[in-house]
Design a protein around this motif. Sequence first.
Motif, PDB file in Angstrom:
ATOM      1  N   GLY A 117       0.901  -1.344  -0.059  1.00 54.70           N
ATOM      2  CA  GLY A 117       0.108  -0.083   0.107  1.00 54.70           C
ATOM      3  C   GLY A 117       0.937   1.176   0.048  1.00 54.70           C
ATOM      4  N   LEU A 118       0.380   2.288  -0.754  1.00 58.00           N
ATOM      5  CA  LEU A 118       0.881   3.575  -0.597  1.00 58.00           C
ATOM      6  C   LEU A 118      -0.099   4.690  -0.115  1.00 58.00           C
ATOM      7  CD1 LEU A 118       2.519   3.472  -3.966  1.00 58.00           C
ATOM      8  CD2 LEU A 118       3.618   3.017  -2.033  1.00 58.00           C
ATOM      9  N   SER A 119       0.414   5.736   0.559  1.00 60.25           N
ATOM     10  CA  SER A 119      -0.411   6.830   1.055  1.00 60.25           C
ATOM     11  C   SER A 119       0.621   7.956   1.120  1.00 60.25           C
ATOM     12  CB  SER A 119      -1.049   6.527   2.526  1.00 60.25           C
ATOM     13  OG  SER A 119       0.233   6.374   3.539  1.00 60.25           O
ATOM     14  N   ILE A 120      -0.540   9.167   0.834  1.00 58.64           N
ATOM     15  CA  ILE A 120       0.389  10.372   0.789  1.00 58.64           C
ATOM     16  C   ILE A 120       0.488  10.993   2.428  1.00 58.64           C
ATOM     17  CG2 ILE A 120       0.082  12.967   0.147  1.00 58.64           C
ATOM     18  CD1 ILE A 120      -1.348  11.818  -2.187  1.00 58.64           C
ATOM     19  N   PRO A 121       1.850  11.147   2.794  1.00 54.22           N
ATOM     20  CA  PRO A 121       1.946  11.753   4.211  1.00 54.22           C
ATOM     21  C   PRO A 121       0.970  12.844   4.582  1.00 54.22           C
ATOM     22  CG  PRO A 121       3.894  11.699   3.056  1.00 54.22           C
ATOM     23  CD  PRO A 121       2.766  11.494   2.099  1.00 54.22           C
ATOM     24  N   GLU A 122       0.423  12.900   5.817  1.00 53.93           N
ATOM     25  CA  GLU A 122      -0.476  13.831   6.219  1.00 53.93           C
ATOM     26  C   GLU A 122       0.051  15.352   6.065  1.00 53.93           C
ATOM     27  OE1 GLU A 122      -3.034  14.506  10.379  1.00 53.93           O
ATOM     28  OE2 GLU A 122      -1.834  13.029  10.310  1.00 53.93           O
ATOM     29  N   GLY A 123      -0.862  16.211   5.719  1.00 52.81           N
ATOM     30  CA  GLY A 123      -0.366  17.505   5.524  1.00 52.81           C
ATOM     31  C   GLY A 123       0.270  17.913   4.417  1.00 52.81           C
TER      32      GLY A 123
END
Length: 468
Positions: A32-38
Amino acid sequence: MKKIFSAVSFWLLLVCFVFQCPQNIFASEVVGLSIPEGVETDYYYVGKPELDELVEKFPKQIEAEYSDGSRELTDVKWETPDDYINKDRSYYAFEPVLDGVELPAESLPYLVVWIDNTGKKEKGLLGATSNASHNEEQAFYYMLENMGLNQAACAGLLANIKAESGFDPNAIGDRGTSYGICQWHNTRWNDLINYCDENGYDWTTLDGQLRFLEYELRNKYKRVWNYIISVDNSDDGAYDAAYYFCYKFEIPANTERVAVSRGRVARDTYWPRYCDRNRRDSQEDRERHLEWLDEDGKSYWYENNVRQGTVSDERSFSYEGTVRGREIYDPASDGWYWLDACYDGAKAVNKEVYMPYVFQTERDFSAEEIERYSKESAAGAAGNTEKAQMDKQVKDAIMKKAGKWVRYDENGKMMKGWVRIEGELASIYPHQAGNVYYYDRKTGLMAKGETVIDGKTYNFDKVTGAMK
């Protein structure tokens, strides 16, 4: 042997320490991949920026999740499935690209670049904005009120039109060969002009083009029309409508990936923007005067003060020689209802209804369908495959394959999802008491046989539809 392994491990660890290799070199694959918060995920421009300039503003790292449960930031590149260089879209979705990592497109996070191509403002980077344009809202209400689509289907079409033209009816693309809000290409551009000229509309206006879009869907793209009018009124329905419309109607290059991209924009941007908007009290509605009236304990649907769904209603449907009734859509409750001609148009409640496909779509049958199904009929044996001469046996064969069983609840609204026969339903259908059925969340179709629902396989009786 242990000494050799220890030595290899030591040197690998040393190399990773010196060159800062990711800790998961010994671990498992990326799941899985996710864009860092903020981190910014939407970018707004007036005029299309150069690709290098654009990518430079994107995040340089993304969070990767591994199958052992660990997470870490890793370097990333960004690419769009659309043709950024040669196509002037009003938005582009960019997806992360990591060497050696292959994940389903639907699961990837993404960035959206929104571009104002009107030329009315100074070119450059804009601050974030989510305001809908006047043309966008006009298109939405036309789809909702005139075409009868639900909010999810509207969101799907809006996501496509936004990409194709930014709702500019005078947009020209493909080196001067495509025109309008849907970028009708070559002969379809001519079709737009001819349709509007013949029907008294201005083909250069948003109104004229929306009317032509509706005409095309109802008459030339009936499969697309039948699909989008049946999508569930939810965020998933918005995704499905956008994906299917892109895949079957717009058909851009790299169709599969672009369709996924537009589906996500419909789900994440247009559905939240329009999901709570209802039909306005339009002049057309006031003229039609749509309403339910209760008489002698039953509810009847009236248009222009005339009861609908009766034997004399020219829009009621007949099957096997009997006038059955009519299905209607009530925008106030966003529901489909059955008007039973056997009871002078009364709304059917707590009732199962067999609905031939033609009841909902009033479609014509294609030459291929007639050819295929006529082989099963006496007409086929006689070589009679002309559409104009299609006899009842052929039509019945088609309807038996295309029809569906649906069920209406205690308020008369078409039921969808899981249904257990208990309480009042069990008293009406005692032979079904305790049975469990599943009705498709989009179409209301009763599941039969082996069916996959939310990723799990269920087995339903092939005749009755009861879950085994």
